[in-house]
Design a protein around this motif. Structure first.
Motif, PDB file in Angstrom:
ATOM      1  N   GLU A 322     -21.045  26.533 -33.657  1.00 41.26           N
ATOM      2  CA  GLU A 322     -22.035  25.445 -33.606  1.00 41.26           C
ATOM      3  C   GLU A 322     -21.886  24.657 -34.915  1.00 41.26           C
ATOM      4  N   VAL A 323     -21.448  23.397 -34.786  1.00 45.07           N
ATOM      5  CA  VAL A 323     -21.065  22.595 -35.952  1.00 45.07           C
ATOM      6  C   VAL A 323     -21.999  21.401 -36.127  1.00 45.07           C
ATOM      7  N   VAL A 324     -22.497  21.245 -37.359  1.00 44.49           N
ATOM      8  CA  VAL A 324     -23.260  20.048 -37.733  1.00 44.49           C
ATOM      9  C   VAL A 324     -22.622  19.491 -39.001  1.00 44.49           C
ATOM     10  N   PRO A 325     -22.165  18.227 -39.012  1.00 45.14           N
ATOM     11  CA  PRO A 325     -21.652  17.666 -40.259  1.00 45.14           C
ATOM     12  C   PRO A 325     -22.756  17.672 -41.328  1.00 45.14           C
ATOM     13  N   TYR A 326     -22.378  17.909 -42.579  1.00 48.85           N
ATOM     14  CA  TYR A 326     -23.355  18.037 -43.667  1.00 48.85           C
ATOM     15  C   TYR A 326     -24.344  16.867 -43.702  1.00 48.85           C
ATOM     16  N   GLU A 327     -23.833  15.622 -43.583  1.00 47.66           N
ATOM     17  CA  GLU A 327     -24.721  14.441 -43.689  1.00 47.66           C
ATOM     18  C   GLU A 327     -25.804  14.463 -42.611  1.00 47.66           C
ATOM     19  N   GLY A 334     -32.165  19.759 -41.095  1.00 50.09           N
ATOM     20  CA  GLY A 334     -31.710  21.105 -40.730  1.00 50.09           C
ATOM     21  C   GLY A 334     -31.109  21.169 -39.340  1.00 50.09           C
ATOM     22  N   ARG A 335     -30.705  22.377 -38.958  1.00 51.46           N
ATOM     23  CA  ARG A 335     -30.003  22.600 -37.694  1.00 51.46           C
ATOM     24  C   ARG A 335     -30.873  22.225 -36.477  1.00 51.46           C
ATOM     25  N   VAL A 336     -32.153  22.599 -36.509  1.00 47.48           N
ATOM     26  CA  VAL A 336     -33.044  22.324 -35.354  1.00 47.48           C
ATOM     27  C   VAL A 336     -33.191  20.821 -35.147  1.00 47.48           C
ATOM     28  N   GLY A 337     -33.443  20.088 -36.247  1.00 48.86           N
ATOM     29  CA  GLY A 337     -33.591  18.630 -36.165  1.00 48.86           C
ATOM     30  C   GLY A 337     -32.307  17.965 -35.688  1.00 48.86           C
ATOM     31  N   ALA A 338     -31.156  18.447 -36.188  1.00 46.01           N
ATOM     32  CA  ALA A 338     -29.860  17.879 -35.791  1.00 46.01           C
ATOM     33  C   ALA A 338     -29.604  18.123 -34.302  1.00 46.01           C
ATOM     34  N   LYS A 339     -30.004  19.305 -33.829  1.00 44.94           N
ATOM     35  CA  LYS A 339     -29.814  19.645 -32.404  1.00 44.94           C
ATOM     36  C   LYS A 339     -30.665  18.734 -31.522  1.00 44.94           C
ATOM     37  N   GLU A 340     -31.899  18.497 -31.945  1.00 45.94           N
ATOM     38  CA  GLU A 340     -32.811  17.633 -31.170  1.00 45.94           C
ATOM     39  C   GLU A 340     -32.255  16.212 -31.044  1.00 45.94           C
ATOM     40  N   LYS A 341     -31.540  15.759 -32.079  1.00 44.52           N
ATOM     41  CA  LYS A 341     -30.970  14.403 -32.069  1.00 44.52           C
ATOM     42  C   LYS A 341     -29.564  14.376 -31.456  1.00 44.52           C
ATOM     43  N   LYS A 343     -26.909  15.979 -32.493  1.00 41.49           N
ATOM     44  CA  LYS A 343     -25.851  15.961 -33.519  1.00 41.49           C
ATOM     45  C   LYS A 343     -25.199  17.335 -33.716  1.00 41.49           C
ATOM     46  N   LEU A 344     -25.687  18.351 -33.018  1.00 42.35           N
ATOM     47  CA  LEU A 344     -25.061  19.673 -33.092  1.00 42.35           C
ATOM     48  C   LEU A 344     -24.021  19.769 -31.974  1.00 42.35           C
ATOM     49  N   ARG A 345     -22.783  20.146 -32.362  1.00 41.69           N
ATOM     50  CA  ARG A 345     -21.705  20.245 -31.375  1.00 41.69           C
ATOM     51  C   ARG A 345     -21.286  21.695 -31.193  1.00 41.69           C
ATOM     52  N   SER A 346     -20.998  22.067 -29.935  1.00 40.60           N
ATOM     53  CA  SER A 346     -20.404  23.383 -29.660  1.00 40.60           C
ATOM     54  C   SER A 346     -18.903  23.210 -29.606  1.00 40.60           C
ATOM     55  N   GLU A 347     -18.185  23.935 -30.464  1.00 44.49           N
ATOM     56  CA  GLU A 347     -16.731  23.795 -30.539  1.00 44.49           C
ATOM     57  C   GLU A 347     -16.049  25.128 -30.225  1.00 44.49           C
ATOM     58  N   GLY A 348     -14.879  25.053 -29.634  1.00 39.84           N
ATOM     59  CA  GLY A 348     -14.103  26.243 -29.287  1.00 39.84           C
ATOM     60  C   GLY A 348     -13.156  26.668 -30.400  1.00 39.84           C
ATOM     61  N   VAL A 358     -21.071  22.227 -41.479  1.00 40.20           N
ATOM     62  CA  VAL A 358     -21.988  23.343 -41.606  1.00 40.20           C
ATOM     63  C   VAL A 358     -21.908  24.099 -40.280  1.00 40.20           C
ATOM     64  N   ILE A 359     -21.468  25.364 -40.345  1.00 37.66           N
ATOM     65  CA  ILE A 359     -21.105  26.079 -39.113  1.00 37.66           C
ATOM     66  C   ILE A 359     -21.915  27.358 -38.932  1.00 37.66           C
ATOM     67  N   LEU A 360     -22.307  27.595 -37.699  1.00 41.08           N
ATOM     68  CA  LEU A 360     -22.870  28.889 -37.292  1.00 41.08           C
ATOM     69  C   LEU A 360     -21.934  29.437 -36.225  1.00 41.08           C
ATOM     70  N   PHE A 361     -21.359  30.608 -36.467  1.00 39.88           N
ATOM     71  CA  PHE A 361     -20.428  31.221 -35.498  1.00 39.88           C
ATOM     72  C   PHE A 361     -21.183  32.151 -34.564  1.00 39.88           C
ATOM     73  N   LEU A 362     -20.967  31.987 -33.274  1.00 31.88           N
ATOM     74  CA  LEU A 362     -21.516  32.919 -32.283  1.00 31.88           C
ATOM     75  C   LEU A 362     -20.379  33.816 -31.840  1.00 31.88           C
ATOM     76  N   HIS A 363     -20.649  35.120 -31.808  1.00 30.47           N
ATOM     77  CA  HIS A 363     -19.562  36.080 -31.520  1.00 30.47           C
ATOM     78  C   HIS A 363     -20.122  37.318 -30.836  1.00 30.47           C
ATOM     79  N   ASN A 364     -19.237  38.054 -30.188  1.00 33.37           N
ATOM     80  CA  ASN A 364     -19.622  39.323 -29.545  1.00 33.37           C
ATOM     81  C   ASN A 364     -19.863  40.381 -30.604  1.00 33.37           C
TER      82      ASN A 364
END
Length: 364
Positions: A322-327, A334-341, A343-348, A358-364
């Motif tokens: 889950e990627v949000v550019p710093y700006e 923050g991440r919640v506000g960026a997601k609402e707008k 601006k949060l992208r799910s990348e493979g 700014v990255i949050l990794f989701l993993h098993n």
């Protein structure tokens, strides 16, 4: 990558010890960096990044960790080092282990600090060291060529490798570093396993006196700049004596001290950033309740490779990033506000990470 590692080389009395005292005084807390407590001839510099402080405010993290650069003091380099003069052999083995070379050049007059040849001459100083590195590589290349010649009698696949090594020998015989050779991508691949000294990138550091502040410009610096531009390398001026003084100050006092003398950032910070840039490194950021941190990766690394910097298990069990550019992170609080707008992208796995993601990794 625990941290980029650069070997500092230079003739005696160019300011290496002074710079190194500043570097080792800047060693980050041992609790943050397990590699800080190793040999006293290694200094660790934090790459100051104001983005981390803003993220820390957003996340209320318990700790903040900057990216770091390790600097290794390479002792004993004099003319004849390639033949074992001084601590030549030890010096050469130490430098093989580094990612890059920081070449410190004396660009100041001081009657109290004797120059090894009796006069300040930065071009001659640089040529002495570069020649020693070339001679060491020449010895190594000739041994490799002899070995490949014997092996290639039974293995024709080695003939193209031998051809490249022969090219390298011709180039070194012209007193030219391997990094200036014009080779194809395939030929560079053949060279990669051998770790020639003159194949490493070099950052030249012109050491000036406090008389040259704040511009850090003088006739010697101009000579170094001209030399370095011809070689296609990079250079920065620095005042090692000033860096040693800054290192004695409390961290909160350093910014004000620099402003008073007309500088925006310390030489050590510029040295760290220039080293990063030279080796094509970038940082991505993570932030949360526990910590806000910068992670060092190569420009062009993918999301799954970046995940591996944190932990092998995250890389193995990678689901998505889950990627949000710093700006955008700052703009939307923050991440919640960026997601609402949106601006949060799910990348493979194959997403190419950008500096400041700014990255949050989701993993098993």
């Amino acid at each position: 990558m625990a941290g980029l590692s650069c070997g500092i080389v230079g003739l005696p009395n160019v300011g290496k010890s002074t710079l190194f005292n500043a570097l080792t005084a800047n060693v980050a807390e041992a609790s943050n960096y397990p590699f800080c407590t190793i040999d006293p001839n290694i200094g660790v510099v934090e790459i100051y990044d104001p983005r981390l402080e803003k993220l820390l405010e957003l996340s209320h993290s318990k700790r903040l960790l900057y990216a770091t650069t390790q600097f290794l003091d390479i002792a004993g380099l004099v003319a004849g080092a390639s033949k074992g003069e001084g601590l030549g052999n030890k010096f050469l083995s130490n430098i093989h282990e580094t990612d890059a070379i920081i070449h410190l050049v004396r660009c100041f007059e001081d009657i109290d600090v004797v120059h090894v040849t009796g006069q300040v001459d930065p071009i001659q100083d640089m040529e002495v060291i570069n020649t020693e590195l070339v001679l060491a590589d020449l010895q190594m290349a000739e041994k490799i060529a002899d070995k490949l010649e014997k092996q290639s009698r039974g293995n024709k696949d080695l003939l193209p490798v031998m051809a490249v090594i022969r090219k390298a020998i011709d180039h070194l015989n012209e007193n030219q570093p391997i990094r200036t050779m014009e080779l194809s991508d395939e030929e560079w691949e053949f060279m990669r396993p051998y770790q020639f000294l003159t194949q490493k990138k070099v950052l030249y550091v012109a050491n000036v006196s406090e008389d040259s502040l704040p511009e850090m410009e003088n006739e010697y610096v101009r000579q170094v700049r001209e030399f370095v531009e011809k070689e296609g390398s990079e250079m920065i001026p620095i005042c090692a004596k000033l860096e040693q003084e800054i290192a004695q100050l409390e961290p909160e006092e350093r910014g004000e001290f620099l402003q008073d003398i007309g500088l925006e950032e310390s030489g050590l910070q510029r040295l760290g950033k220039a080293s990063f840039k030279m080796l094509g490194l970038i940082t991505y950021l993570t932030t949360g309740e526990q910590e806000t941190r910068a992670w060092t990766i190569h420009d062009g690394d993918t999301a799954v490779e970046a995940a591996g910097k944190i932990h092998g298990d995250i890389q193995k069990g990678f689901i998505r990033a889950e990627v949000v550019p710093y700006e955008e992170m700052i703009k939307y609080g923050g991440r919640v506000g960026a997601k609402e707008k949106g601006k949060l992208r799910s990348e493979g796995k194959d997403y190419v990470v950008k500096d400041g993601d700014v990255i949050l990794f989701l993993h098993n």
